[in-house]
Design a protein around this motif. Structure first.
Motif: not given
Lengths: 62, 762
Positions: A33-36, B88-89
Motif C-alpha cells: 500500500d504505497l499510497d497510505k 487503502l489500495e
C-alpha cells in the motif's frame, strides 16, 4: 589490484543481502500500500497525540 | 494541493475527534446483528491463538488517506480493539479485537457511523491474483535495479579498460562477475519476457516481447560466450539496464491502472445481508443466504430489495434503475414481482421469496457482464503490430550482415552480427507505449478522469462510434421542474409553495424536486396515499396533489393532462383545479456541446436507452442524434454494440447505471460518468469523477494525442535503429557506445511522452 579478488565478492555478498532484504520486505507486504504510507508521516503526529491522551486516561483510571 | 487540502481535513477531523469521546454517539444498527452469529462471522474472521479475533471488512466510500486515518484513529481507542489497520489500495480494514469485550455488530455500526459502508471482506481469487502479481513485478524490478547498479559499476571499469588498456586477468575477473550478476537478473527479472514471447509465438502471434526477449537473450548469450572464451565484446550492462528500464516502464503503467481498479466488485454485494423473515408468526432478522424460496420477507421502504420475490401484501413503488436505468419507480401491488437489487420506495411490502440469489435477475445481469468481458474484441496493439515486422527486419538485416562478413572476414562475422542485434535493441521501441500511456493517464487524472482499462486509450483513439446512455448520462438523472400550467387565478410561486409543503411528507423521488422551494405555512393533516399522491388541509380547504384520478376524486373539474411528453402531476383544492406541474429529467447543459464536438471530430453518435417512453427520441432530436434505440434491456444493448463491432466499428460507450455494466464491459472503450453505480464503474475503462460530460471529449482528444506521441516515439526509435544498424553492420560501434546510444534513445522517448502531461491549451 589483487584486492579486487576479495573486494568484489564482498560487494556481491552485500548486494545479495540487499536483495534478500528487499524481497523479504515485499513478501511481508510492506510495499502493498504505497499510497497510505506516504501519508503516515502526517498521521503519526496525531497518533502520538492520542496515545498521550490514552496513557493519561490510563493513569486517571488507576 | 492535495496535501494542503488533506491536511486541513486532518485538523478538522482532529478537532471534531477531541471534542467528543470515541465511545459516544453511535447507535447499534440492527442490520449488523447477524454478523454476531458465529457461522456468518467465521467467513471473514480469523481466531488468533491468544483468543483475539481478526476480522477483515471491505469499506465502501474510502477515497483518500485521510479516510484511513480517521477510521484507524476512531477505532483504535475503542475498548477491546487491539489494532485497526486500513489498506487503502484494497479498501480493506483489518481489525484485531477481543470478542469478549466487543461485538462485530458494534464494529460494523461504528464504521457506519463514520460514514463508510462496511461489508465483510471475502477473498476472491482475482483479488489474490492481482496482489500476487503486484508483488512479483516489484520483486523483479528490485532485483533488476540492484543488478543494474552492480553490473554498471563493473561496466564502467571495463569500458575504461577498453580505452586505457586493462590487464587480461582483471578484465576476465570483471567480466566473470558481470556474467554472474547478469545471469541472475536475466533469469529472475527478464524471465517474464521470454515466457510471454514464447506463449504468443506458439499461438503464431508476434508481440513486443519477442524482439525484447531476442535482444536480451542473444546479447546475454554472446557476452557469456565472450567471457568464457576470452574473445569478443560483452554487453552485460546493456542487457541489465534494458531489463530494468522496461520493467520500470511496465510497472508504472500497471500501477496507474491498478490503483483504481475495482475488478472485484460483484452485484451481490449491493444486496443487504440481513433480511426480515417471517418465522412462526414473528419477524426475525436472518442472513440473506439462509432465506429460501417460499419464505415470506418484509421489505421496508427505502431499503434495497434482497431477493426476487412476489408481493403478497401491501402496495408500494420500486425503483428499478438497476435494470432499465430509469429513476421513476414502478408501482407494485399484490401479485407483482419485485427484483433483488431494486429499491422499495414507498411502503412496506410483504413478499414471498421466489428463489436464491443465483436464480435472480440481478445474478443474470452479473452473468452477462462476465459474458461481455470475454466477448470483448481484442484490438491489436500498436506496439505489437510494429513488433511483428520489426522482428522480421532485424533478423533479415542480421543474417545479411553475417553473410556479408563471412565473405569479407569470417572470424569477425559472428561478433558483428551480434553487435547489430544489440544495437537494434528495441528498448526505446518497447518503452514507447508504456511511457506515453502512463503520462497520458497521469494527465487525465489531473483533469478528473481515471483511466482503468489496459488498452483503453488506444481503443478510444481509434473509435468510430460514440454511444450514450440517456438517463443519468446525457440527462442529470433526476427529475426537475419543467413547466407549471396554471389552471386557476393563482400565481406560480403560490402553487409551488403548496406543492412543496405537501411533498415534505413523501419519499417518492418527485418530492426531491420541491426540496428547495419554500413551503406555504399552515398545512395540517397531510396524508400520503400510496401510489396516488398526497392530501392536506389548509385554512379549512382540502388540497390534493398527485395522479389524475386521485385529484379528480376531490375536484371533478380537473382538465386532462397536457399533451407534452412530461411527467405530469396535478394539484387541486376542493373547489378548483390549481395546476398541472410538468416534471422531466433535465438534459445536462454541456450535452449539446459534447455531441457537436464528437460529430465534428468525425465520430458517429448514437443513443441507447432502456427508457421506452417518448422521451428518448425527443431528446435525441433536441441534441441532434440520428441513431436512436429505445426500450433496450441490458442484453439488447449488448447486441447493438456487438452488431456494430462485427461490422468493423470501434465502439466507445458512455453510461452510468447497473444496467449499462454489460455494455460498458463489451465496448472497446467505455466511460462511467460521475454518480455511476459501482458495477458500472468496475466495467468502464474511464471513470469521470468531475461530473462534467465534456471530459469524454477531452479524454478522446488526449487519447488521440497519446497515439500521436506513441507514433512519434516509434518513429524516433526506428530512426535511431535504422541509422545505427548500418554503422554496427560495418563494425564501427564499440559496446560502450551501444550502451550510451540505447540509454539516450530511451530517455528521449520518455521525455517526449512527458509532453502529454501538459494540460491542454483551450
Amino acid at each position: 589490484m589483487d584486492s579486487l579478488y576479495l573486494l568484489i565478492p564482498v560487494a556481491l555478498v552485500f548486494v545479495a543481502v540487499g536483495i534478500k532484504l528487499l524481497l523479504w520486505a515485499i513478501d511481508n507486504g510492506q510495499y502493498d500500500d504505497l499510497d497510505k504510507e506516504a501519508w503516515r508521516i502526517l498521521a503519526d503526529e496525531q497518533k502520538a497525540d492520542t496515545s498521550n491522551r490514552d496513557s493519561n486516561g490510563g493513569e486517571d483510571s488507576k | 494541493m492535495i496535501a494542503a487540502s488533506g491536511l486541513e481535513s486532518f485538523y478538522q477531523q482532529r478537532t471534531a475527534y477531541s471534542e467528543r469521546p470515541a465511545e459516544a454517539e453511535f447507535s447499534l444498527n440492527d442490520q449488523y446483528l447477524i454478523y454476531d452469529d458465529p457461522d456468518m462471522a467465521q467467513r471473514f474472521c480469523q481466531r488468533e491463538d491468544n483468543g483475539s479475533v481478526t476480522a477483515r471488512l471491505l469499506l465502501g466510500g474510502i477515497t483518500c488517506a485521510a479516510c484511513t486515518w480517521l477510521i484507524e484513529q476512531s477505532l483504535g481507542p475503542v475498548p477491546g480493539v487491539h489494532s485497526a489497520l486500513v489498506n487503502l489500495e484494497q479498501s480493506r480494514l483489518d481489525i484485531c479485537f477481543d470478542p469478549t469485550q466487543l461485538k462485530l455488530s458494534e464494529i460494523f455500526s461504528r464504521v457506519e457511523s463514520l460514514g463508510y459502508r462496511p461489508r465483510p471482506f471475502h477473498a476472491s481469487t482475482q483479488r489474490e491474483q492481482m496482489s500476487a502479481e503486484y508483488r512479483r513485478d516489484l520483486r523483479r524490478l528490485g532485483v533488476a535495479g540492484f543488478g543494474m547498479m552492480q553490473v554498471g559499476m563493473f561496466a564502467v571499469a571495463l569500458h575504461a579498460g577498453d580505452i586505457q588498456g586493462i590487464e587480461e586477468q582483471y578484465q576476465g575477473l570483471l567480466r566473470g562477475f558481470s556474467l554472474l550478476v547478469s545471469s541472475f537478473v536475466v533469469y529472475y527479472s527478464a524471465g517474464t519476457f521470454f515466457t510471454t514471447a514464447w506463449r504468443h509465438l506458439r499461438q503464431g502471434a508476434l508481440v513486443m516481447d519477442l524482439p525484447v526477449a531476442l535482444a536480451i537473450g542473444l546479447a546475454w548469450l554472446a557476452s557469456a560466450w565472450a567471457t568464457v572464451s576470452g574473445t569478443g565484446q560483452v554487453y552485460f550492462d546493456s542487457v541489465v539496464m534494458f531489463t530494468f528500464f522496461l520493467l520500470l516502464g511496465r510497472f508504472l503503467e500497471a500501477r496507474v491502472r491498478q490503483k483504481h481498479s475495482l475488478t472485484w466488485f460483484d452485484a451481490e454485494s449491493t444486496l443487504p445481508d440481513a433480511v426480515s423473515c417471517q418465522q412462526g408468526g414473528q419477524w426475525v432478522t436472518v442472513p440473506r443466504t439462509q432465506v429460501v424460496a417460499g419464505d415470506v420477507v418484509l421489505l421496508r421502504p427505502g431499503e434495497t430489495i434482497p431477493v426476487d420475490a412476489e408481493v403478497v401484501g401491501g402496495t408500494s413503488a420500486v425503483r428499478e434503475d438497476t435494470f432499465n436505468g430509469e429513476h421513476l419507480p414502478r408501482a407494485v401491488v399484490v401479485g407483482d414481482t419485485v427484483f433483488a437489487g431494486t429499491i422499495n420506495v414507498e411502503g412496506a411490502l410483504e413478499a414471498r421469496v421466489l428463489g436464491s440469489y443465483l436464480e435472480s435477475r440481478l445474478a443474470a445481469l452479473q452473468q452477462s457482464v462476465e459474458v461481455a468481458q470475454t466477448a470483448k474484441p481484442q484490438l491489436a496493439r500498436l506496439a505489437d503490430r510494429v513488433a511483428s515486422w520489426f522482428v522480421a527486419v532485424i533478423l533479415l538485416v542480421t543474417s545479411a550482415t553475417a553473410l556479408a562478413w563471412m565473405q569479407i572476414d569470417s572470424s569477425q562475422a559472428l561478433w558483428i552480427a551480434l553487435s547489430v542485434l544489440v544495437i537494434s535493441c528495441p528498448c526505446a521501441l518497447a518503452l514507447a507505449t508504456p511511457a506515453a500511456l502512463t503520462a497520458a493517464a497521469g494527465s487525465l487524472r489531473g483533469s478528473g478522469v481515471i483511466v482503468r482499462g489496459e488498452n483503453a486509450l488506444e481503443a478510444l483513439s481509434r473509435s468510430s462510434h460514440l454511444l450514450f446512455d440517456k438517463t443519468g448520462t446525457l440527462t442529470e438523472g433526476k427529475l426537475g421542474l419543467a413547466t407549471v400550467q396554471l389552471l386557476a387565478d393563482v400565481d406560480q410561486d403560490q402553487v409551488l409553495a403548496i406543492a412543496s409543503s405537501l411533498q415534505r411528507w413523501s419519499n417518492h423521488p418527485i418530492s426531491l424536486v420541491f426540496q428547495d422551494i419554500a413551503e406555504a405555512p399552515g398545512f395540517q393533516d397531510i396524508h400520503y396515499h400510496l401510489g396516488q399522491g398526497l392530501s392536506g388541509q389548509r385554512q379549512g380547504l382540502q388540497y390534493r396533489m398527485g395522479s389524475d384520478t386521485f385529484c379528480r376524486q376531490l375536484c371533478a373539474t380537473l382538465p386532462p393532462a397536457p399533451d407534452a411528453p412530461l411527467y405530469w402531476v396535478a394539484l387541486c383544492d376542493e373547489h378548483r383545479a390549481l395546476a398541472w406541474i410538468g416534471l422531466n429529467d433535465r438534459v445536462r447543459p454541456e450535452a449539446r456541446e459534447v455531441i457537436d464536438d464528437a460529430r465534428a471530430g468525425g465520430l458517429q453518435v448514437g443513443l441507447l436507452t432502456g427508457d421506452s417512453s417518448a422521451q428518448g427520441p425527443l431528446l435525441a432530436e433536441e441534441l441532434g442524434i440520428a441513431d436512436v434505440h429505445t426500450g433496450l434491456e441490458p442484453q439488447q444493448k449488448m447486441a447493438q454494440v456487438q452488431r456494430l463491432q462485427e461490422a468493423g466499428a470501434v465502439v466507445s460507450m458512455v453510461g452510468d447505471g447497473l444496467n449499462d455494466a454489460p455494455v460498458l464491459s463489451l465496448a472497446d472503450a467505455s466511460f462511467a460518468v460521475a454518480g455511476a453505480t459501482d458495477l458500472a464503474r468496475t466495467q468502464a475503462d474511464f471513470v469521470i469523477v468531475g461530473g462534467d460530460l465534456r471530459a469524454v471529449i477531452s479524454t478522446w482528444r488526449k487519447a488521440r494525442a497519446c497515439r500521436r506521441i506513441i507514433l512519434q516515439n516509434f518513429g524516433w526509435a526506428l530512426g535511431y535503429n535504422l541509422s545505427a544498424i548500418p554503422l554496427a553492420a560495418m563494425g564501427y560501434i564499440p559496446p560502450w557506445a551501444a550502451a550510451i546510444g540505447m540509454s539516450l534513445s530511451s530517455l528521449l522517448v520518455v521525455a517526449n511522452s512527458l509532453r502529454l502531461n501538459r494540460q491542454p491549451s483551450r
